[in-house]
Scaffold this motif. Structure first.
Motif, mmCIF file in Angstrom:
data_model
loop_
_atom_site.group_PDB
_atom_site.id
_atom_site.type_symbol
_atom_site.label_atom_id
_atom_site.label_comp_id
_atom_site.label_asym_id
_atom_site.label_seq_id
_atom_site.Cartn_x
_atom_site.Cartn_y
_atom_site.Cartn_z
ATOM 1 N N GLY A 13 0.814 -1.219 0.000
ATOM 2 C CA GLY A 13 0.000 0.000 0.000
ATOM 3 C C GLY A 13 0.838 1.255 0.000
ATOM 4 N N GLY A 15 -0.439 4.535 0.113
ATOM 5 C CA GLY A 15 -1.196 5.729 0.509
ATOM 6 C C GLY A 15 -0.340 6.557 1.463
ATOM 7 N N ILE A 16 -0.990 7.414 2.236
ATOM 8 C CA ILE A 16 -0.264 8.282 3.162
ATOM 9 C C ILE A 16 0.549 7.433 4.151
ATOM 10 C CG2 ILE A 16 -0.675 9.859 5.125
ATOM 11 C CD1 ILE A 16 -2.921 11.144 3.374
ATOM 12 N N GLY A 18 1.627 4.191 3.922
ATOM 13 C CA GLY A 18 2.695 3.393 3.308
ATOM 14 C C GLY A 18 3.908 4.240 2.958
ATOM 15 N N GLU A 43 -3.723 10.351 -4.605
ATOM 16 C CA GLU A 43 -4.771 10.474 -3.596
ATOM 17 C C GLU A 43 -5.943 11.178 -4.245
ATOM 18 O OE1 GLU A 43 -5.644 9.874 -0.467
ATOM 19 O OE2 GLU A 43 -3.865 8.736 0.094
ATOM 20 N N ARG A 134 0.964 -3.255 -8.600
ATOM 21 C CA ARG A 134 1.516 -4.423 -7.899
ATOM 22 C C ARG A 134 0.649 -4.666 -6.664
ATOM 23 N NH1 ARG A 134 5.673 -7.482 -9.856
ATOM 24 N NH2 ARG A 134 7.496 -6.881 -8.627
ATOM 25 N N ARG A 190 -17.829 14.874 -0.450
ATOM 26 C CA ARG A 190 -16.738 15.845 -0.413
ATOM 27 C C ARG A 190 -16.536 16.484 -1.769
ATOM 28 N NH1 ARG A 190 -11.830 13.076 2.581
ATOM 29 N NH2 ARG A 190 -11.709 15.053 3.654
ATOM 30 N N LEU A 295 -0.473 -1.098 9.879
ATOM 31 C CA LEU A 295 -0.237 0.318 10.187
ATOM 32 C C LEU A 295 -1.345 1.170 9.554
ATOM 33 C CD1 LEU A 295 3.160 2.087 10.212
ATOM 34 C CD2 LEU A 295 1.326 3.123 8.870
ATOM 35 N N GLY A 296 -1.679 2.286 10.200
ATOM 36 C CA GLY A 296 -2.692 3.212 9.662
ATOM 37 C C GLY A 296 -4.074 2.585 9.675
ATOM 38 N N GLN A 304 -13.977 9.888 10.884
ATOM 39 C CA GLN A 304 -13.135 11.078 10.664
ATOM 40 C C GLN A 304 -13.466 12.243 11.596
ATOM 41 O OE1 GLN A 304 -15.869 10.559 9.350
ATOM 42 N NE2 GLN A 304 -16.841 12.418 8.685
HETATM 43 C C1 LIG Z 1 -14.403 11.749 4.867
HETATM 44 C C2 LIG Z 1 -13.041 11.565 5.472
HETATM 45 C C3 LIG Z 1 -12.377 12.637 6.061
HETATM 46 C C4 LIG Z 1 -11.120 12.476 6.642
HETATM 47 N N1 LIG Z 1 -10.520 13.553 7.236
HETATM 48 C C5 LIG Z 1 -9.332 13.388 7.845
HETATM 49 C C6 LIG Z 1 -8.702 14.492 8.481
HETATM 50 O O1 LIG Z 1 -9.244 15.604 8.501
HETATM 51 N N2 LIG Z 1 -7.473 14.292 9.068
HETATM 52 C C7 LIG Z 1 -6.855 13.071 9.064
HETATM 53 O O2 LIG Z 1 -5.745 12.947 9.610
HETATM 54 N N3 LIG Z 1 -7.445 12.000 8.462
HETATM 55 C C8 LIG Z 1 -8.654 12.135 7.866
HETATM 56 N N4 LIG Z 1 -9.254 11.072 7.257
HETATM 57 C C9 LIG Z 1 -8.633 9.734 7.367
HETATM 58 C C10 LIG Z 1 -7.511 9.492 6.408
HETATM 59 O O3 LIG Z 1 -7.882 9.851 5.108
HETATM 60 C C11 LIG Z 1 -7.126 8.022 6.459
HETATM 61 O O4 LIG Z 1 -7.030 7.592 7.789
HETATM 62 C C12 LIG Z 1 -5.763 7.819 5.789
HETATM 63 O O5 LIG Z 1 -5.851 8.154 4.430
HETATM 64 C C13 LIG Z 1 -5.341 6.351 5.928
HETATM 65 O O6 LIG Z 1 -4.161 6.163 5.214
HETATM 66 P P1 LIG Z 1 -3.619 4.680 4.943
HETATM 67 O O7 LIG Z 1 -2.386 4.868 4.144
HETATM 68 O O8 LIG Z 1 -3.583 3.921 6.213
HETATM 69 O O9 LIG Z 1 -4.758 3.975 4.058
HETATM 70 P P2 LIG Z 1 -5.314 4.354 2.621
HETATM 71 O O10 LIG Z 1 -5.322 5.807 2.388
HETATM 72 O O11 LIG Z 1 -6.608 3.604 2.477
HETATM 73 O O12 LIG Z 1 -4.231 3.736 1.611
HETATM 74 C C14 LIG Z 1 -4.160 2.359 1.351
HETATM 75 C C15 LIG Z 1 -3.388 2.155 0.042
HETATM 76 O O13 LIG Z 1 -3.145 0.768 -0.124
HETATM 77 C C16 LIG Z 1 -3.461 0.385 -1.455
HETATM 78 N N5 LIG Z 1 -3.801 -1.051 -1.392
HETATM 79 C C17 LIG Z 1 -4.911 -1.627 -0.855
HETATM 80 N N6 LIG Z 1 -4.822 -2.968 -0.937
HETATM 81 C C18 LIG Z 1 -3.628 -3.247 -1.535
HETATM 82 C C19 LIG Z 1 -2.956 -4.465 -1.863
HETATM 83 N N7 LIG Z 1 -3.485 -5.668 -1.582
HETATM 84 N N8 LIG Z 1 -1.748 -4.372 -2.459
HETATM 85 C C20 LIG Z 1 -1.163 -3.172 -2.734
HETATM 86 N N9 LIG Z 1 -1.771 -1.990 -2.453
HETATM 87 C C21 LIG Z 1 -2.966 -2.020 -1.826
HETATM 88 C C22 LIG Z 1 -4.602 1.298 -1.851
HETATM 89 O O14 LIG Z 1 -4.744 1.405 -3.254
HETATM 90 C C23 LIG Z 1 -4.167 2.614 -1.193
HETATM 91 O O15 LIG Z 1 -3.314 3.357 -2.022
HETATM 92 C C24 LIG Z 1 -10.499 11.200 6.642
HETATM 93 C C25 LIG Z 1 -11.143 10.117 6.029
HETATM 94 C C26 LIG Z 1 -12.402 10.294 5.462
HETATM 95 C C27 LIG Z 1 -13.087 9.120 4.842
#
Ligand SMILES: Cc1cc2nc3c(=O)[nH]c(=O)nc-3n(C[C@H](O)[C@H](O)[C@H](O)COP(=O)(O)OP(=O)(O)OC[C@H]3O[C@@H](n4cnc5c(N)ncnc54)[C@H](O)[C@@H]3O)c2cc1C
Length: 393
Positions: A13, A15-16, A18, A43, A134, A190, A295-296, A304
């Motif tokens: 992953g 995202g933020i 990873g 994103e 991947r 949003r 993580l995350g 949120q």
């Molecule tokens: C409406 C809303 C408002 C929010 N507001 C805030 C805020 O104001 N402040 C704040 O701090 N947070 C906020 N958040 C929360 C924040 O957006 C998330 O907690 C954060 O993006 C989580 O990051 P992450 O990297 O853990 O997961 P994600 O952002 O879900 O990233 C996961 C990544 O893994 C990839 N992936 C998934 N499965 C696989 C796989 N099997 N193999 C390879 N890649 C894979 C996905 O494509 C994605 O890129 C908000 C969330 C929402 C829904």
């Protein structure tokens, strides 16, 4: 610090969570490979709020100023009654706030901007390999490390695997096994406008929250004030996985009709809304097994309402890198130490975010009680109430 056996740490992953994990580990000299299922690192467009706690950890790894360069610092956080327009509370977020929280600011930022900064930081470190298209499908963990299988059958070996693959993580399913996320019954819509699209009398530099019955609406500027972020949340049983569904305008207006014109006029300006069905999970603490950890959002997905999911993922990353630095030769022990350091703090945010959601959507006497309780506070009392969160980690 050198890698114990030369193999990289694998991250599922990009995202933020990873990307910041890859950066935090690599700056301590560890090779890392990040696997993202999408065909590019990106994103979706919307804003997030960043409490002072994220800046405390970003400062430790040298990225605070990078992130702030794209952010907007709101002068205050205001809550208004969405039916009467009355001010419920206004909490200053400027110098007084920052002084209270050890010199760290409160900021708002476009998700793409913070993710873009983390991506740039990763690209500038040649110990990090970034791979798109991947998808991590499965893994085998043994005493020698971890072997993952990617979509299409490729196998990759590493010292360890960190699942940063979000709310629907398959790796979490294997380690924790708690099935589908809990659907909260709330949906978020949003949208983002340019500053020019916002009527002059409606543009505000602050974070403004309009609290209504079973709904609320938040707006704030992004990207140094060039953009304007709108988030409308209401009760609905609709369920759809993912982060990119389109929301129906009709459904939105059914829930917001009768509210103040400052709210409905802004809602009318967005043509295409992105929709998120808001889910979380019960807090757990056993999210590490051998050479694999979460993580995350994969570890502790939260609603949120405290604006903390990305902040918690970033705190996780920095704490994880510190624990690995303390015992680089024993990753299972380092991962357990990370889990131990994080689970109660993240559980508290998961639970309190639910409470804040109920509180924003209160009706009748409960809403009156809320307005009385928060309206009567001084700034210092408001800061004290949230110091458990903003004062950490
Ligand atoms: C409406 C809303 C408002 C929010 N507001 C805030 C805020 O104001 N402040 C704040 O701090 N947070 C906020 N958040 C929360 C924040 O957006 C998330 O907690 C954060 O993006 C989580 O990051 P992450 O990297 O853990 O997961 P994600 O952002 O879900 O990233 C996961 C990544 O893994 C990839 N992936 C998934 N499965 C696989 C796989 N099997 N193999 C390879 N890649 C894979 C996905 O494509 C994605 O890129 C908000 C969330 C929402 C829904």
């Amino acid at each position: 610090m050198a890698a114990a056996n030369g193999k990289p740490i694998l991250i599922s992953g990009g995202g933020i969570g990873g990307l910041i994990t890859a950066f935090a580990l690599a700056r301590n000299g560890l090779p890392v490979r990040v696997f993202e299922q999408a065909d590019e690192f990106r994103e979706v467009g919307a804003g997030i709020q960043l409490g002072p706690n994220i800046f405390r950890v970003l400062e430790k790894i040298g990225l605070k100023e990078e992130v702030l360069a794209d952010a907007h610092i709101p002068p205050s956080q205001e809550m208004r009654n969405a039916i009467t327009g009355d001010l419920i509370t206004n909490i200053p977020l400027g110098a007084e706030f920052s002084k209270r929280f050890g010199g760290q600011p409160y900021a708002v930022i476009h998700r793409a901007d913070i993710h873009g900064r983390f991506l740039k930081a990763c690209r500038s470190n040649n110990l990090i390999t970034l791979e798109t298209s991947r998808r991590v499908d499965s893994y085998v963990d043994s005493a020698d490390g971890v072997a993952i299988t990617l979509e299409g059958g490729d196998k990759v070996e590493g010292r360890a695997l960190i699942a940063c693959d979000g709310m629907w993580s398959k790796i979490r399913e294997r380690i924790v096994g708690d099935g589908k996320p809990r659907v909260s019954g709330h949906i978020a819509y949003r949208g983002v406008l340019t500053r020019e699209q916002v009527p002059k009398d409606l543009w505000r530099p602050d974070v403004v929250l309009w609290a209504g019955p079973k709904c609320h609406f938040v707006h704030y500027p992004l990207r140094r004030g060039e953009l304007f972020n709108l988030v409308a949340v209401f009760h609905s049983d609709h369920y759809e996985e993912g982060w990119n569904a389109e929301g129906s305008k009709e459904l939105l207006f059914n829930h917001f009709k009768g509210l103040r014109p400052e709210v409905t006029r802004l809602l009318e300006l967005i043509d295409t809304w992105k929709m998120w069905v808001l889910c979380d999970r019960e807090p757990v603490k056993n999210w590490t097994q051998g050479n694999v950890t979460l993580l995350g959002d994969a570890a502790h997905p939260m609603l949120q309402y405290l604006a903390q999911g990305a902040c918690m993922a970033t705190e996780d990353a920095v704490v994880l890198a510190e624990k690995v630095a303390e015992q680089p030769g024993n990753l299972p022990a380092a991962f357990k130490a990370y889990e131990q350091a994080r689970y109660l703090r993240t559980a508290r945010v998961q639970i309190m975010a639910r409470v804040y959601g109920d509180f924003y959507h209160a009706r009748g006497v409960t809403a009156e009680l809320r307005d009385m309780a928060v309206g009567g506070r001084t700034s210092e009392q408001a800061y004290e109430g949230i110091s458990w969160l903003y004062g950490g980690p």
